[in-house]
Design an enzyme around this catalytic site. Structure first.
Site, short mmCIF file in Angstrom:
data_model
loop_
_atom_site.label_atom_id
_atom_site.label_comp_id
_atom_site.label_asym_id
_atom_site.label_seq_id
_atom_site.Cartn_x
_atom_site.Cartn_y
_atom_site.Cartn_z
N GLY A 177 30.37 -14.15 -85.54
CA GLY A 177 31.01 -13.81 -84.27
C GLY A 177 30.60 -14.75 -83.16
O GLY A 177 30.32 -14.33 -82.03
N ALA A 178 30.61 -16.06 -83.46
CA ALA A 178 30.06 -17.04 -82.52
C ALA A 178 31.11 -17.73 -81.66
O ALA A 178 30.80 -18.71 -80.98
CB ALA A 178 29.25 -18.09 -83.29
N ARG A 238 32.66 -16.56 -79.00
CA ARG A 238 32.69 -16.21 -77.58
C ARG A 238 31.46 -15.39 -77.22
O ARG A 238 30.69 -14.96 -78.08
CB ARG A 238 33.95 -15.41 -77.26
CG ARG A 238 34.04 -14.08 -78.00
CD ARG A 238 35.25 -13.28 -77.57
NE ARG A 238 35.31 -11.99 -78.24
CZ ARG A 238 36.14 -11.02 -77.88
NH1 ARG A 238 36.95 -11.19 -76.87
NH2 ARG A 238 36.13 -9.86 -78.52
N ASN A 262 35.98 -12.74 -92.19
CA ASN A 262 35.89 -11.37 -91.72
C ASN A 262 34.67 -10.75 -92.38
O ASN A 262 34.71 -10.38 -93.55
CB ASN A 262 37.15 -10.59 -92.07
CG ASN A 262 37.09 -9.13 -91.65
OD1 ASN A 262 36.10 -8.68 -91.06
ND2 ASN A 262 38.13 -8.38 -91.95
N VAL A 263 33.57 -10.66 -91.65
CA VAL A 263 32.31 -10.23 -92.26
C VAL A 263 32.36 -8.79 -92.77
O VAL A 263 31.54 -8.40 -93.60
CB VAL A 263 31.12 -10.40 -91.29
CG1 VAL A 263 30.91 -11.87 -90.97
CG2 VAL A 263 31.30 -9.56 -90.03
N ASN A 265 25.68 -11.32 -85.33
CA ASN A 265 26.12 -11.00 -83.97
C ASN A 265 27.51 -10.38 -83.93
O ASN A 265 27.85 -9.70 -82.96
CB ASN A 265 26.11 -12.28 -83.13
CG ASN A 265 26.81 -12.11 -81.80
OD1 ASN A 265 26.28 -11.52 -80.87
ND2 ASN A 265 28.05 -12.62 -81.71
N SER A 274 21.82 -3.06 -79.82
CA SER A 274 22.20 -2.74 -78.44
C SER A 274 21.34 -1.59 -77.94
O SER A 274 20.87 -0.75 -78.73
CB SER A 274 23.67 -2.34 -78.37
OG SER A 274 24.00 -1.78 -77.11
N TYR A 287 30.19 2.99 -81.75
CA TYR A 287 29.41 1.80 -81.44
C TYR A 287 27.91 2.10 -81.47
O TYR A 287 27.12 1.35 -82.07
CB TYR A 287 29.82 1.28 -80.06
CG TYR A 287 29.17 -0.02 -79.65
CD1 TYR A 287 29.60 -1.23 -80.17
CD2 TYR A 287 28.12 -0.03 -78.72
CE1 TYR A 287 29.00 -2.43 -79.78
CE2 TYR A 287 27.52 -1.22 -78.33
CZ TYR A 287 27.97 -2.42 -78.87
OH TYR A 287 27.38 -3.60 -78.49
N LYS A 303 25.06 0.52 -84.00
CA LYS A 303 23.92 -0.24 -83.50
C LYS A 303 22.59 0.44 -83.83
O LYS A 303 21.57 -0.23 -84.03
CB LYS A 303 24.05 -0.46 -81.99
CG LYS A 303 25.24 -1.34 -81.60
CD LYS A 303 25.17 -2.73 -82.22
CE LYS A 303 26.24 -3.66 -81.69
NZ LYS A 303 26.13 -5.03 -82.23
N ILE A 349 24.85 -6.95 -70.13
CA ILE A 349 24.96 -8.41 -70.14
C ILE A 349 26.32 -8.83 -69.59
O ILE A 349 27.34 -8.20 -69.89
CB ILE A 349 24.78 -8.96 -71.56
CG1 ILE A 349 23.46 -8.47 -72.18
CG2 ILE A 349 24.84 -10.49 -71.56
CD1 ILE A 349 22.20 -8.96 -71.52
#
Length: 246
Positions: free
Chosen positions: A11-12, A14, A62-63, A89, A141, A154, A158, A187
């Protein structure tokens, strides 16, 4: 600092993932920029890395797909011979209150955020064990620690990452493989940019330092954990949250 190291960041294309890829590359690592949706964004990251004097390549996967993840790992090992640093990520959100959350939205978030991380670790673990070294860094997270209304899926994903991190850390420690998680707080990303000024101020009031963090703050922690100075740290959850969860 990381000269000669091969880093794979999922997921690098953005946000936080992009900053992690740039930071690792600036410190000497060759970076595999994984993406699922936008090839253009991933290639822009690769371009930025090369313009800064580093080197990288973009690879689509697609992980959340077990077979695709296995193919990615096979391709990386075939081309580069090893992976020294794995940063999990890749993540998505499908926010809603629990009474309105669909099964599809729950499954999609768990599949990418939690199962995607399992897939990558599962397929790379034998190589880490064989080379008797490696750093695995999972991006969790604060939502996985304290929960968050409207983010049951979510937060569950996490929180699951934290349990996965600690279990895998115990399994791989005898072969000198360190496995840690980072739990970012509020963030500055595209998601927070979309919030109203009032909403941003309300969120910042929950942070003792009184401000949002930057993707670079998370990337700095990844850099530390990926380097030799963190060789005696494993099974830990490090909070980059301005004191939000202390």
């Amino acid at each position: 600092m990381l000269e000669g190291k091969i880093a794979l960041v999922t997921g690098a294309g953005r946000g936080i993932g992009r900053e992690i890829a740039l930071t690792l590359a600036k410190n000497g690592a060759f970076v595999i920029v994984n993406y699922n949706g936008s090839a253009q964004r991933a290639e822009e990251v690769v371009k930025a890395i090369r313009e800064a004097g580093g080197d990288a390549v973009a690879m689509q996967c697609n992980v959340s797909d077990f077979a695709e993840s296995e193919e990615l790992v096979k391709n990386v090992i075939a081309q580069y011979g090893r992976v020294d640093i794995l940063v999990n990520n890749a993540g998505i959100t499908r926010d809603n209150l629990i009474m309105r959350m669909t099964e599809a939205d729950y499954d999609a978030v768990l599949d990418t955020n939690l199962k995607g991380t399992f897939n990558m670790i599962r397929h790379l673990s034998r190589f880490f064990l064989k080379q008797r070294s490696g750093k695995i860094i999972n991006i969790s997270s604060v939502s996985g620690v304290m929960g968050n209304a409207g983010q049951a899926n979510y937060s569950a994903s996490k929180a699951g990452l934290i349990g996965l991190t600690k279990s895998v850390a115990r399994e791989l420690a005898s072969r000198n493989v360190c496995v840690n998680a980072i739990a970012p707080g509020l963030i500055e990303t595209e998601m927070t940019d979309a919030l109203s000024d009032e909403a941003k101020e309300n969120l910042k009031s929950l942070v003792p330092l009184g401000r949002m963090g930057r993707p670079q703050d998370v990337a700095n922690m990844v850099l530390f954990l990926a380097g030799d100075n963190a060789d005696y740290i494993t099974g830990q959850v490090l909070h980059v949250d301005g004191g939000m969860v202390m």
